[in-house]
Enzyme design. Sequence first.
Site, PDB file in Angstrom:
ATOM      1  N   ASP A 111       6.231 -23.630 -21.775  1.00  0.00           N
ATOM      2  CA  ASP A 111       6.626 -24.331 -23.007  1.00  0.00           C
ATOM      3  C   ASP A 111       6.440 -23.419 -24.222  1.00  0.00           C
ATOM      4  O   ASP A 111       5.532 -22.590 -24.236  1.00  0.00           O
ATOM      5  CB  ASP A 111       5.776 -25.602 -23.147  1.00  0.00           C
ATOM      6  CG  ASP A 111       6.406 -26.581 -24.119  1.00  0.00           C
ATOM      7  OD1 ASP A 111       7.567 -26.379 -24.530  1.00  0.00           O
ATOM      8  OD2 ASP A 111       5.728 -27.557 -24.487  1.00  0.00           O
ATOM      9  N   ARG A 165       9.774 -22.776 -30.357  1.00  0.00           N
ATOM     10  CA  ARG A 165       8.879 -22.484 -31.489  1.00  0.00           C
ATOM     11  C   ARG A 165       8.705 -20.978 -31.683  1.00  0.00           C
ATOM     12  O   ARG A 165       8.629 -20.486 -32.804  1.00  0.00           O
ATOM     13  CB  ARG A 165       7.513 -23.161 -31.263  1.00  0.00           C
ATOM     14  CG  ARG A 165       7.521 -24.632 -31.697  1.00  0.00           C
ATOM     15  CD  ARG A 165       6.349 -25.377 -31.146  1.00  0.00           C
ATOM     16  NE  ARG A 165       6.499 -25.589 -29.702  1.00  0.00           N
ATOM     17  CZ  ARG A 165       5.484 -25.888 -28.891  1.00  0.00           C
ATOM     18  NH1 ARG A 165       4.269 -25.990 -29.371  1.00  0.00           N
ATOM     19  NH2 ARG A 165       5.709 -26.096 -27.611  1.00  0.00           N
ATOM     20  N   ARG A 211      17.131 -20.669 -31.130  1.00  0.00           N
ATOM     21  CA  ARG A 211      16.338 -21.085 -29.958  1.00  0.00           C
ATOM     22  C   ARG A 211      16.685 -20.278 -28.707  1.00  0.00           C
ATOM     23  O   ARG A 211      15.816 -19.980 -27.890  1.00  0.00           O
ATOM     24  CB  ARG A 211      16.583 -22.582 -29.667  1.00  0.00           C
ATOM     25  CG  ARG A 211      15.959 -23.530 -30.665  1.00  0.00           C
ATOM     26  CD  ARG A 211      16.290 -24.977 -30.294  1.00  0.00           C
ATOM     27  NE  ARG A 211      15.738 -25.345 -28.993  1.00  0.00           N
ATOM     28  CZ  ARG A 211      14.472 -25.709 -28.801  1.00  0.00           C
ATOM     29  NH1 ARG A 211      13.635 -25.774 -29.811  1.00  0.00           N
ATOM     30  NH2 ARG A 211      14.044 -26.033 -27.604  1.00  0.00           N
ATOM     31  N   HIS A 249      14.546 -18.566 -25.320  1.00  0.00           N
ATOM     32  CA  HIS A 249      14.767 -18.728 -23.872  1.00  0.00           C
ATOM     33  C   HIS A 249      15.016 -17.372 -23.208  1.00  0.00           C
ATOM     34  O   HIS A 249      14.567 -17.131 -22.092  1.00  0.00           O
ATOM     35  CB  HIS A 249      15.942 -19.678 -23.616  1.00  0.00           C
ATOM     36  CG  HIS A 249      15.656 -21.092 -24.032  1.00  0.00           C
ATOM     37  ND1 HIS A 249      14.485 -21.741 -23.725  1.00  0.00           N
ATOM     38  CD2 HIS A 249      16.392 -21.990 -24.744  1.00  0.00           C
ATOM     39  CE1 HIS A 249      14.514 -22.975 -24.218  1.00  0.00           C
ATOM     40  NE2 HIS A 249      15.663 -23.147 -24.846  1.00  0.00           N
ATOM     41  N   SER A 252      13.947 -29.420 -16.340  1.00  0.00           N
ATOM     42  CA  SER A 252      13.550 -30.727 -15.798  1.00  0.00           C
ATOM     43  C   SER A 252      14.737 -31.689 -15.731  1.00  0.00           C
ATOM     44  O   SER A 252      15.777 -31.449 -16.367  1.00  0.00           O
ATOM     45  CB  SER A 252      12.444 -31.343 -16.666  1.00  0.00           C
ATOM     46  OG  SER A 252      13.001 -31.829 -17.870  1.00  0.00           O
ATOM     47  N   LEU A 278       5.298 -12.818  -2.039  1.00  0.00           N
ATOM     48  CA  LEU A 278       5.140 -13.928  -3.000  1.00  0.00           C
ATOM     49  C   LEU A 278       6.275 -14.910  -2.764  1.00  0.00           C
ATOM     50  O   LEU A 278       7.426 -14.498  -2.596  1.00  0.00           O
ATOM     51  CB  LEU A 278       5.224 -13.397  -4.443  1.00  0.00           C
ATOM     52  CG  LEU A 278       5.374 -14.452  -5.544  1.00  0.00           C
ATOM     53  CD1 LEU A 278       4.065 -15.225  -5.745  1.00  0.00           C
ATOM     54  CD2 LEU A 278       5.776 -13.814  -6.869  1.00  0.00           C
ATOM     55  N   ILE A 292       1.815 -33.477 -18.331  1.00  0.00           N
ATOM     56  CA  ILE A 292       2.444 -32.971 -17.103  1.00  0.00           C
ATOM     57  C   ILE A 292       3.968 -32.972 -17.190  1.00  0.00           C
ATOM     58  O   ILE A 292       4.633 -32.231 -16.473  1.00  0.00           O
ATOM     59  CB  ILE A 292       2.006 -33.814 -15.873  1.00  0.00           C
ATOM     60  CG1 ILE A 292       0.480 -33.824 -15.730  1.00  0.00           C
ATOM     61  CG2 ILE A 292       2.614 -33.269 -14.597  1.00  0.00           C
ATOM     62  CD1 ILE A 292      -0.001 -34.528 -14.475  1.00  0.00           C
TER      63      ILE A 292
HETATM   64  C1  FPP Z   1      10.426 -25.021 -22.890  1.00  0.00           C
HETATM   65  O1  FPP Z   1      10.431 -24.468 -24.185  1.00  0.00           O
HETATM   66  C2  FPP Z   1      11.190 -24.203 -21.991  1.00  0.00           C
HETATM   67  C3  FPP Z   1      12.252 -24.640 -21.252  1.00  0.00           C
HETATM   68  C4  FPP Z   1      12.759 -26.018 -21.267  1.00  0.00           C
HETATM   69  C5  FPP Z   1      13.004 -23.759 -20.381  1.00  0.00           C
HETATM   70  C6  FPP Z   1      12.218 -22.707 -19.680  1.00  0.00           C
HETATM   71  C7  FPP Z   1      13.144 -21.588 -19.449  1.00  0.00           C
HETATM   72  C8  FPP Z   1      12.818 -20.302 -19.456  1.00  0.00           C
HETATM   73  C9  FPP Z   1      11.443 -19.792 -19.555  1.00  0.00           C
HETATM   74  C10 FPP Z   1      13.870 -19.274 -19.336  1.00  0.00           C
HETATM   75  C11 FPP Z   1      14.184 -18.961 -17.917  1.00  0.00           C
HETATM   76  C12 FPP Z   1      15.171 -19.927 -17.462  1.00  0.00           C
HETATM   77  C13 FPP Z   1      15.632 -20.040 -16.231  1.00  0.00           C
HETATM   78  C14 FPP Z   1      16.627 -21.115 -15.971  1.00  0.00           C
HETATM   79  C15 FPP Z   1      15.205 -19.174 -15.137  1.00  0.00           C
HETATM   80  P1  FPP Z   1      11.000 -25.358 -25.372  1.00  0.00           P
HETATM   81  O2  FPP Z   1      12.419 -24.998 -25.575  1.00  0.00           O
HETATM   82  O3  FPP Z   1      10.755 -26.807 -25.103  1.00  0.00           O
HETATM   83  O4  FPP Z   1      10.102 -24.851 -26.556  1.00  0.00           O
HETATM   84  P2  FPP Z   1       9.624 -25.698 -27.818  1.00  0.00           P
HETATM   85  O5  FPP Z   1       8.704 -26.766 -27.298  1.00  0.00           O
HETATM   86  O6  FPP Z   1       8.901 -24.683 -28.629  1.00  0.00           O
HETATM   87  O7  FPP Z   1      10.863 -26.229 -28.473  1.00  0.00           O
END
Ligand code: FPP
Length: 253
Positions: free
Chosen positions: A20, A24, A33, A37, A65, A131, A195
Amino acid sequence: MSSADENLPAMPRHIAVIMDGNGRWAYRQHLPRVAGHRRGAEVVREMVQSCVDIGIPYLTLFAFSTENWRRPVLEVRLLMNLFRLLLRREARKLHENGVRLCIIGDRSALDCDIRQLVEEAEALTCNNKRLQLNLAVNYGGRWDIVQAARAAMAAVQAGELAPEDFSEAHIAQHLCLADIPEPDLLIRTGGEERISNFLIWQLAYTEFYFSDTLWPDFDRMALEYALQSFAHRQRRFGRTGDQVLEGDCSASD
Ligand code: FPP
């Protein structure tokens, strides 16, 4: 080594991560954003390498999710494109590094080409042992329990299982990740402490570690802090602390 040391869970076999804080992180850098990612995907690569180096045999990452479809269409598209990229570009590297890739979640909602890439990457890496990387995509803990319950109900319907014999084991054996140890350690980055419908059944006895670090900043040092914290936990599984110190594994709850 004292008896207390003997009961410390030195190293987790299975780490699960809720990644997460990408949004931010990007906001703080005055970037869109999507940049968060993209950086998050690089950190996935670094995390996999760290687990290989340290000798952690199972890593499960929450990439998308069942609720993430509610995000803006463009963000969903970008996340799916990052997933495509990972499958196309990284599968061979994972394979060369001895990593087995498994995708968990409801594949039926994924685009056809992604499902095809998933099957190819899983087939390519299926015999690797260093792994096991489980990537949760369109995954929800409640979905997982429902699909496992459906499989158990089918056994009842077929007359293979009497309803009065139905037990936890009949759910557990059909869950995603049924064939590997449950997570020893759950790490959630980004400062939130929940969770979010991740592996809700499998986390029943997992140690939790919440970090304020945003996922794109979660480096090797941050992982080592989490491992140090884990190493000082006493896992009791319902027993008393004294029973654990005496090595009594017979009692439950
Ligand atoms: C949460 O951060 C992150 C996600 C919903 C996606 C996680 C994805 C990656 C780490 C990139 C790799 C992706 C794949 C498909 C392999 P958020 O966007 O909710 O952050 P915030 O809470 O700061 O807005």
